[in-house]
Design an enzyme around this catalytic site. Structure first.
Site, short mmCIF file in Angstrom:
data_model
loop_
_atom_site.label_atom_id
_atom_site.label_comp_id
_atom_site.label_asym_id
_atom_site.label_seq_id
_atom_site.Cartn_x
_atom_site.Cartn_y
_atom_site.Cartn_z
CD GLU A 178 -48.24 -30.62 -22.99
OE1 GLU A 178 -48.82 -31.65 -23.36
OE2 GLU A 178 -47.98 -29.69 -23.75
CG ASP B 185 -40.87 -32.73 -26.50
OD1 ASP B 185 -41.33 -31.58 -26.44
OD2 ASP B 185 -41.32 -33.61 -27.26
#
Length: 574
Positions: free
Chosen positions: A244, A68
């Site tokens: 997202e 991430d």
């Protein structure tokens, strides 16, 4: 990061450091285990077969569980952060001048007032951090979701990332994956993933992207300003899942919203939208996705997969670059190394950005930006490719690569005056959802060895010290020294879905230090020991790394290899 999708069934150098606990002032604690050396060595075939030439560097730029990624720039300085879940300290932060050579300068969340993950599973805690520099007030912000400690969505800030970050400010909204955008007119906005409005959920995985106006003076979203700017994804009729990890960028007077779509597994991708206003409406690009490996042959060589969850930045050469997560599965398709940080150049010569070669099989090497020399693994820069990391625990400082689980390392480690690392055991074993007295290093290669020297005389069967390989509290191996009656034993235990089984044990002489080693060759793991410092004997048979993979264990971390001690051992020697 498709958090709820179940994935089936380190100015400071890389050898950058943080101080050891000084509570025991380097004094020995009776019967506490002492680890005097660790050697981690990686030897992946892909690097042996693809040696670097001048002007090249390896992808991924951060090997092991560094997922991430998010990135920001101030002048010539780039800062990159990654998810850390229940690892402590949290949110590793890296610095670069050129996007090739990186040093870890610490962790954003390095205090118990910032990070409260003491009672949460390894894959909860801190997800999907975003980092952004605000030129309007010369301040850096890191915004993230912390699923622990009653936090939720939080933001921290600093004027200087080298000097630490503020305590968290709780933000008044639900959802996950927040990021912040600072417009050039001084206004600010927060975007994030959320559930659809109540009663409007259309299918499993249906999510939305929301935007809020943000009050920079009071560090809070402005009540009543929230609105949905993306419903479902690029094309709601196709039932896209897990839109997202949103980021907003401004270029040419227009606003671009980039998101991950498809979940963090094998349908992962990156998509882009455009608007004339930060609050929309946002129109998807006709050529989405702009990054994905999902359409490719599953038998391709040197497979890289699951690409997505990206962030963009302008490079030193004036080109755009994107950092993102992807995986390098082993020969059985298992994900033991975890999700790693990759980078690709981005072509933004047209209306929409596109990751160069991001929709074809990715290569293990890239060309450096013009004028950049690859110094990775030298002069203190973070290594990649095949490398050896040796830790002798002779310095009063601890390399940033060493992490704890659910609590500070300083509560159980001491560097001894005569050398070596002492771990004072907690009455907690690795299967418990509590802070453990374990110092972890990420597995960074499919083919690796991790060797340590241990001096330890356990007092009872409740005492154990050695190595643990952990995917989670419910999926792990323990390889350590304990006691039964008057004898000392080396034991190997496998825990799968919380159920444990002793695979092998042997009586051992603990009068002198012993060496413990775990070697991985793809899916095969061997646990061995040496009592003479030269010859290693394997304990038991070769075991499967299946339980150390995301595919089997679920969750979001890669395999962590730990120096482990406990005074609450539950392994019964047979």
């Amino acid at each position: 990061m498709g958090k709820r999708i179940v994935l089936c069934s380190l100015c400071v150098a890389m050898f950058s450091t943080v101080g050891f606990a000084q509570g025991s002032k380097g004094k020995k604690v009776k019967n506490a285990p002492v680890f005097s050396q660790v050697v981690y060595q990686g030897d992946d075939k892909v690097y042996n077969e693809n040696p670097l030439k001048a002007g090249e560097f390896y992808n991924p730029i951060l090997q092991g569980c560094y997922p991430d990624p998010a990135i920001t720039r101030k002048g010539d300085d780039y800062f990159l952060v990654c998810s850390s879940f229940a690892m402590f300290p949290g949110v590793p932060i890296f610095h670069s001048k050129d996007l090739v050579n990186w040093t870890q300068i610490g962790h954003v969340l390095d205090r118990t007032s910032q990070l409260k993950v003491q009672d949460t599973g390894i894959s909860a805690g801190v997800y999907a951090p975003a980092i952004k520099y605000n030129p309007n007030n010369d301040t850096f912000y890191m915004i993230t979701t912390q699923f622990a400690g009653g936090f939720g969505n939080i933001i921290v800030k600093t004027k200087d990332p080298f000097k630490g970050w503020s305590d968290p400010i709780k933000l008044k909204f639900d959802g996950i994956d927040p990021s912040i955008f600072f417009d050039d007119n001084g206004k600010a906005y927060v975007v994030h993933n959320d559930a659809p409005n109540k009663g409007e959920e259309l299918y499993n995985g249906h999510r939305v992207i929301k935007i809020w106006e943000y009050d920079v003076e009071n560090d809070q979203v402005i009540s009543g300003t929230d609105q949905i700017i993306v419903n479902g994804g690029v094309d709601l009729s196709k039932k896209p899942i897990w839109i997202e990890a949103p980021h907003i960028y401004k270029k040419g007077g227009r606003y671009y919203l980039m998101c991950a779509e498809g979940g963090t597994g094998d349908w992962h991708s990156e998509v882009i939208f455009v608007s004339d206003s930060p609050k929309g409406p946002y129109i998807p690009a006709p050529s989405n996705p702009i990054l994905s490996q999902r359409y490719l042959n599953h038998n391709r060589k040197n497979m890289i997969d699951w690409a997505g969850h990206a962030d963009l930045v302008e490079g030193p050469d004036g080109k755009y670059y994107g950092v993102f997560l992807a995986i390098r599965p082993n020969e059985k398709g298992r994900v033991n190394i975890g999700r790693e940080t990759f980078i690709l150049p981005v072509d933004w010569s047209g209306e929409f950005p596109v990751f160069e070669n991001g929709l074809i099989p990715m290569e293990p090497k890239l060309k450096t930006p013009k004028g950049v020399e690859n110094k990775t693994g030298k002069d203190g820069y973070f290594p990649n490719g095949n490398f050896t990391f040796t830790e002798n625990f002779t310095s009063p400082q601890l390399d940033y690569r060493w992490i704890g689980l659910r609590g500070p390392r300083e509560e159980f480690i001491t560097v001894l005056k005569d050398g070596g690392l002492q771990i004072t055991p907690f009455p907690v074993n690795i299967k418990e959802v509590k802070p453990t007295s374990t110092l972890f290093h990420r597995q960074q290669h499919s083919n690796f060895s991790f060797t340590t020297t241990l001096k330890y005389i356990p007092k009872s069967e409740k005492d154990l010290a050695g190595i643990t390989c952990v995917q989670s509290e419910r999926f792990n191996y323990v390889f350590g020294v304990t006691k039964k009656d008057k004898d000392f034993y080396l034991v190997l235990e496998r825990t799968e879905r919380g159920r444990s089984k002793v695979l092998a044990s042997t009586k051992i002489d603990v009068k002198n230090p012993i060496q413990l080693q775990v070697k991985g060759e793809g899916d095969n793991y061997d646990f061995s020991y040496s009592t003479d410092g030269t010859n290693f004997l394997q304990l038991g048979n070769t075991v499967s790394g299946d339980i150390l993979s995301t595919n089997v264990a679920g969750g979001f971390t890669g395999c962590l290899i730990g120096l482990y001690a406990t005074s609450e051992n539950d392994i019964l020697v047979e």
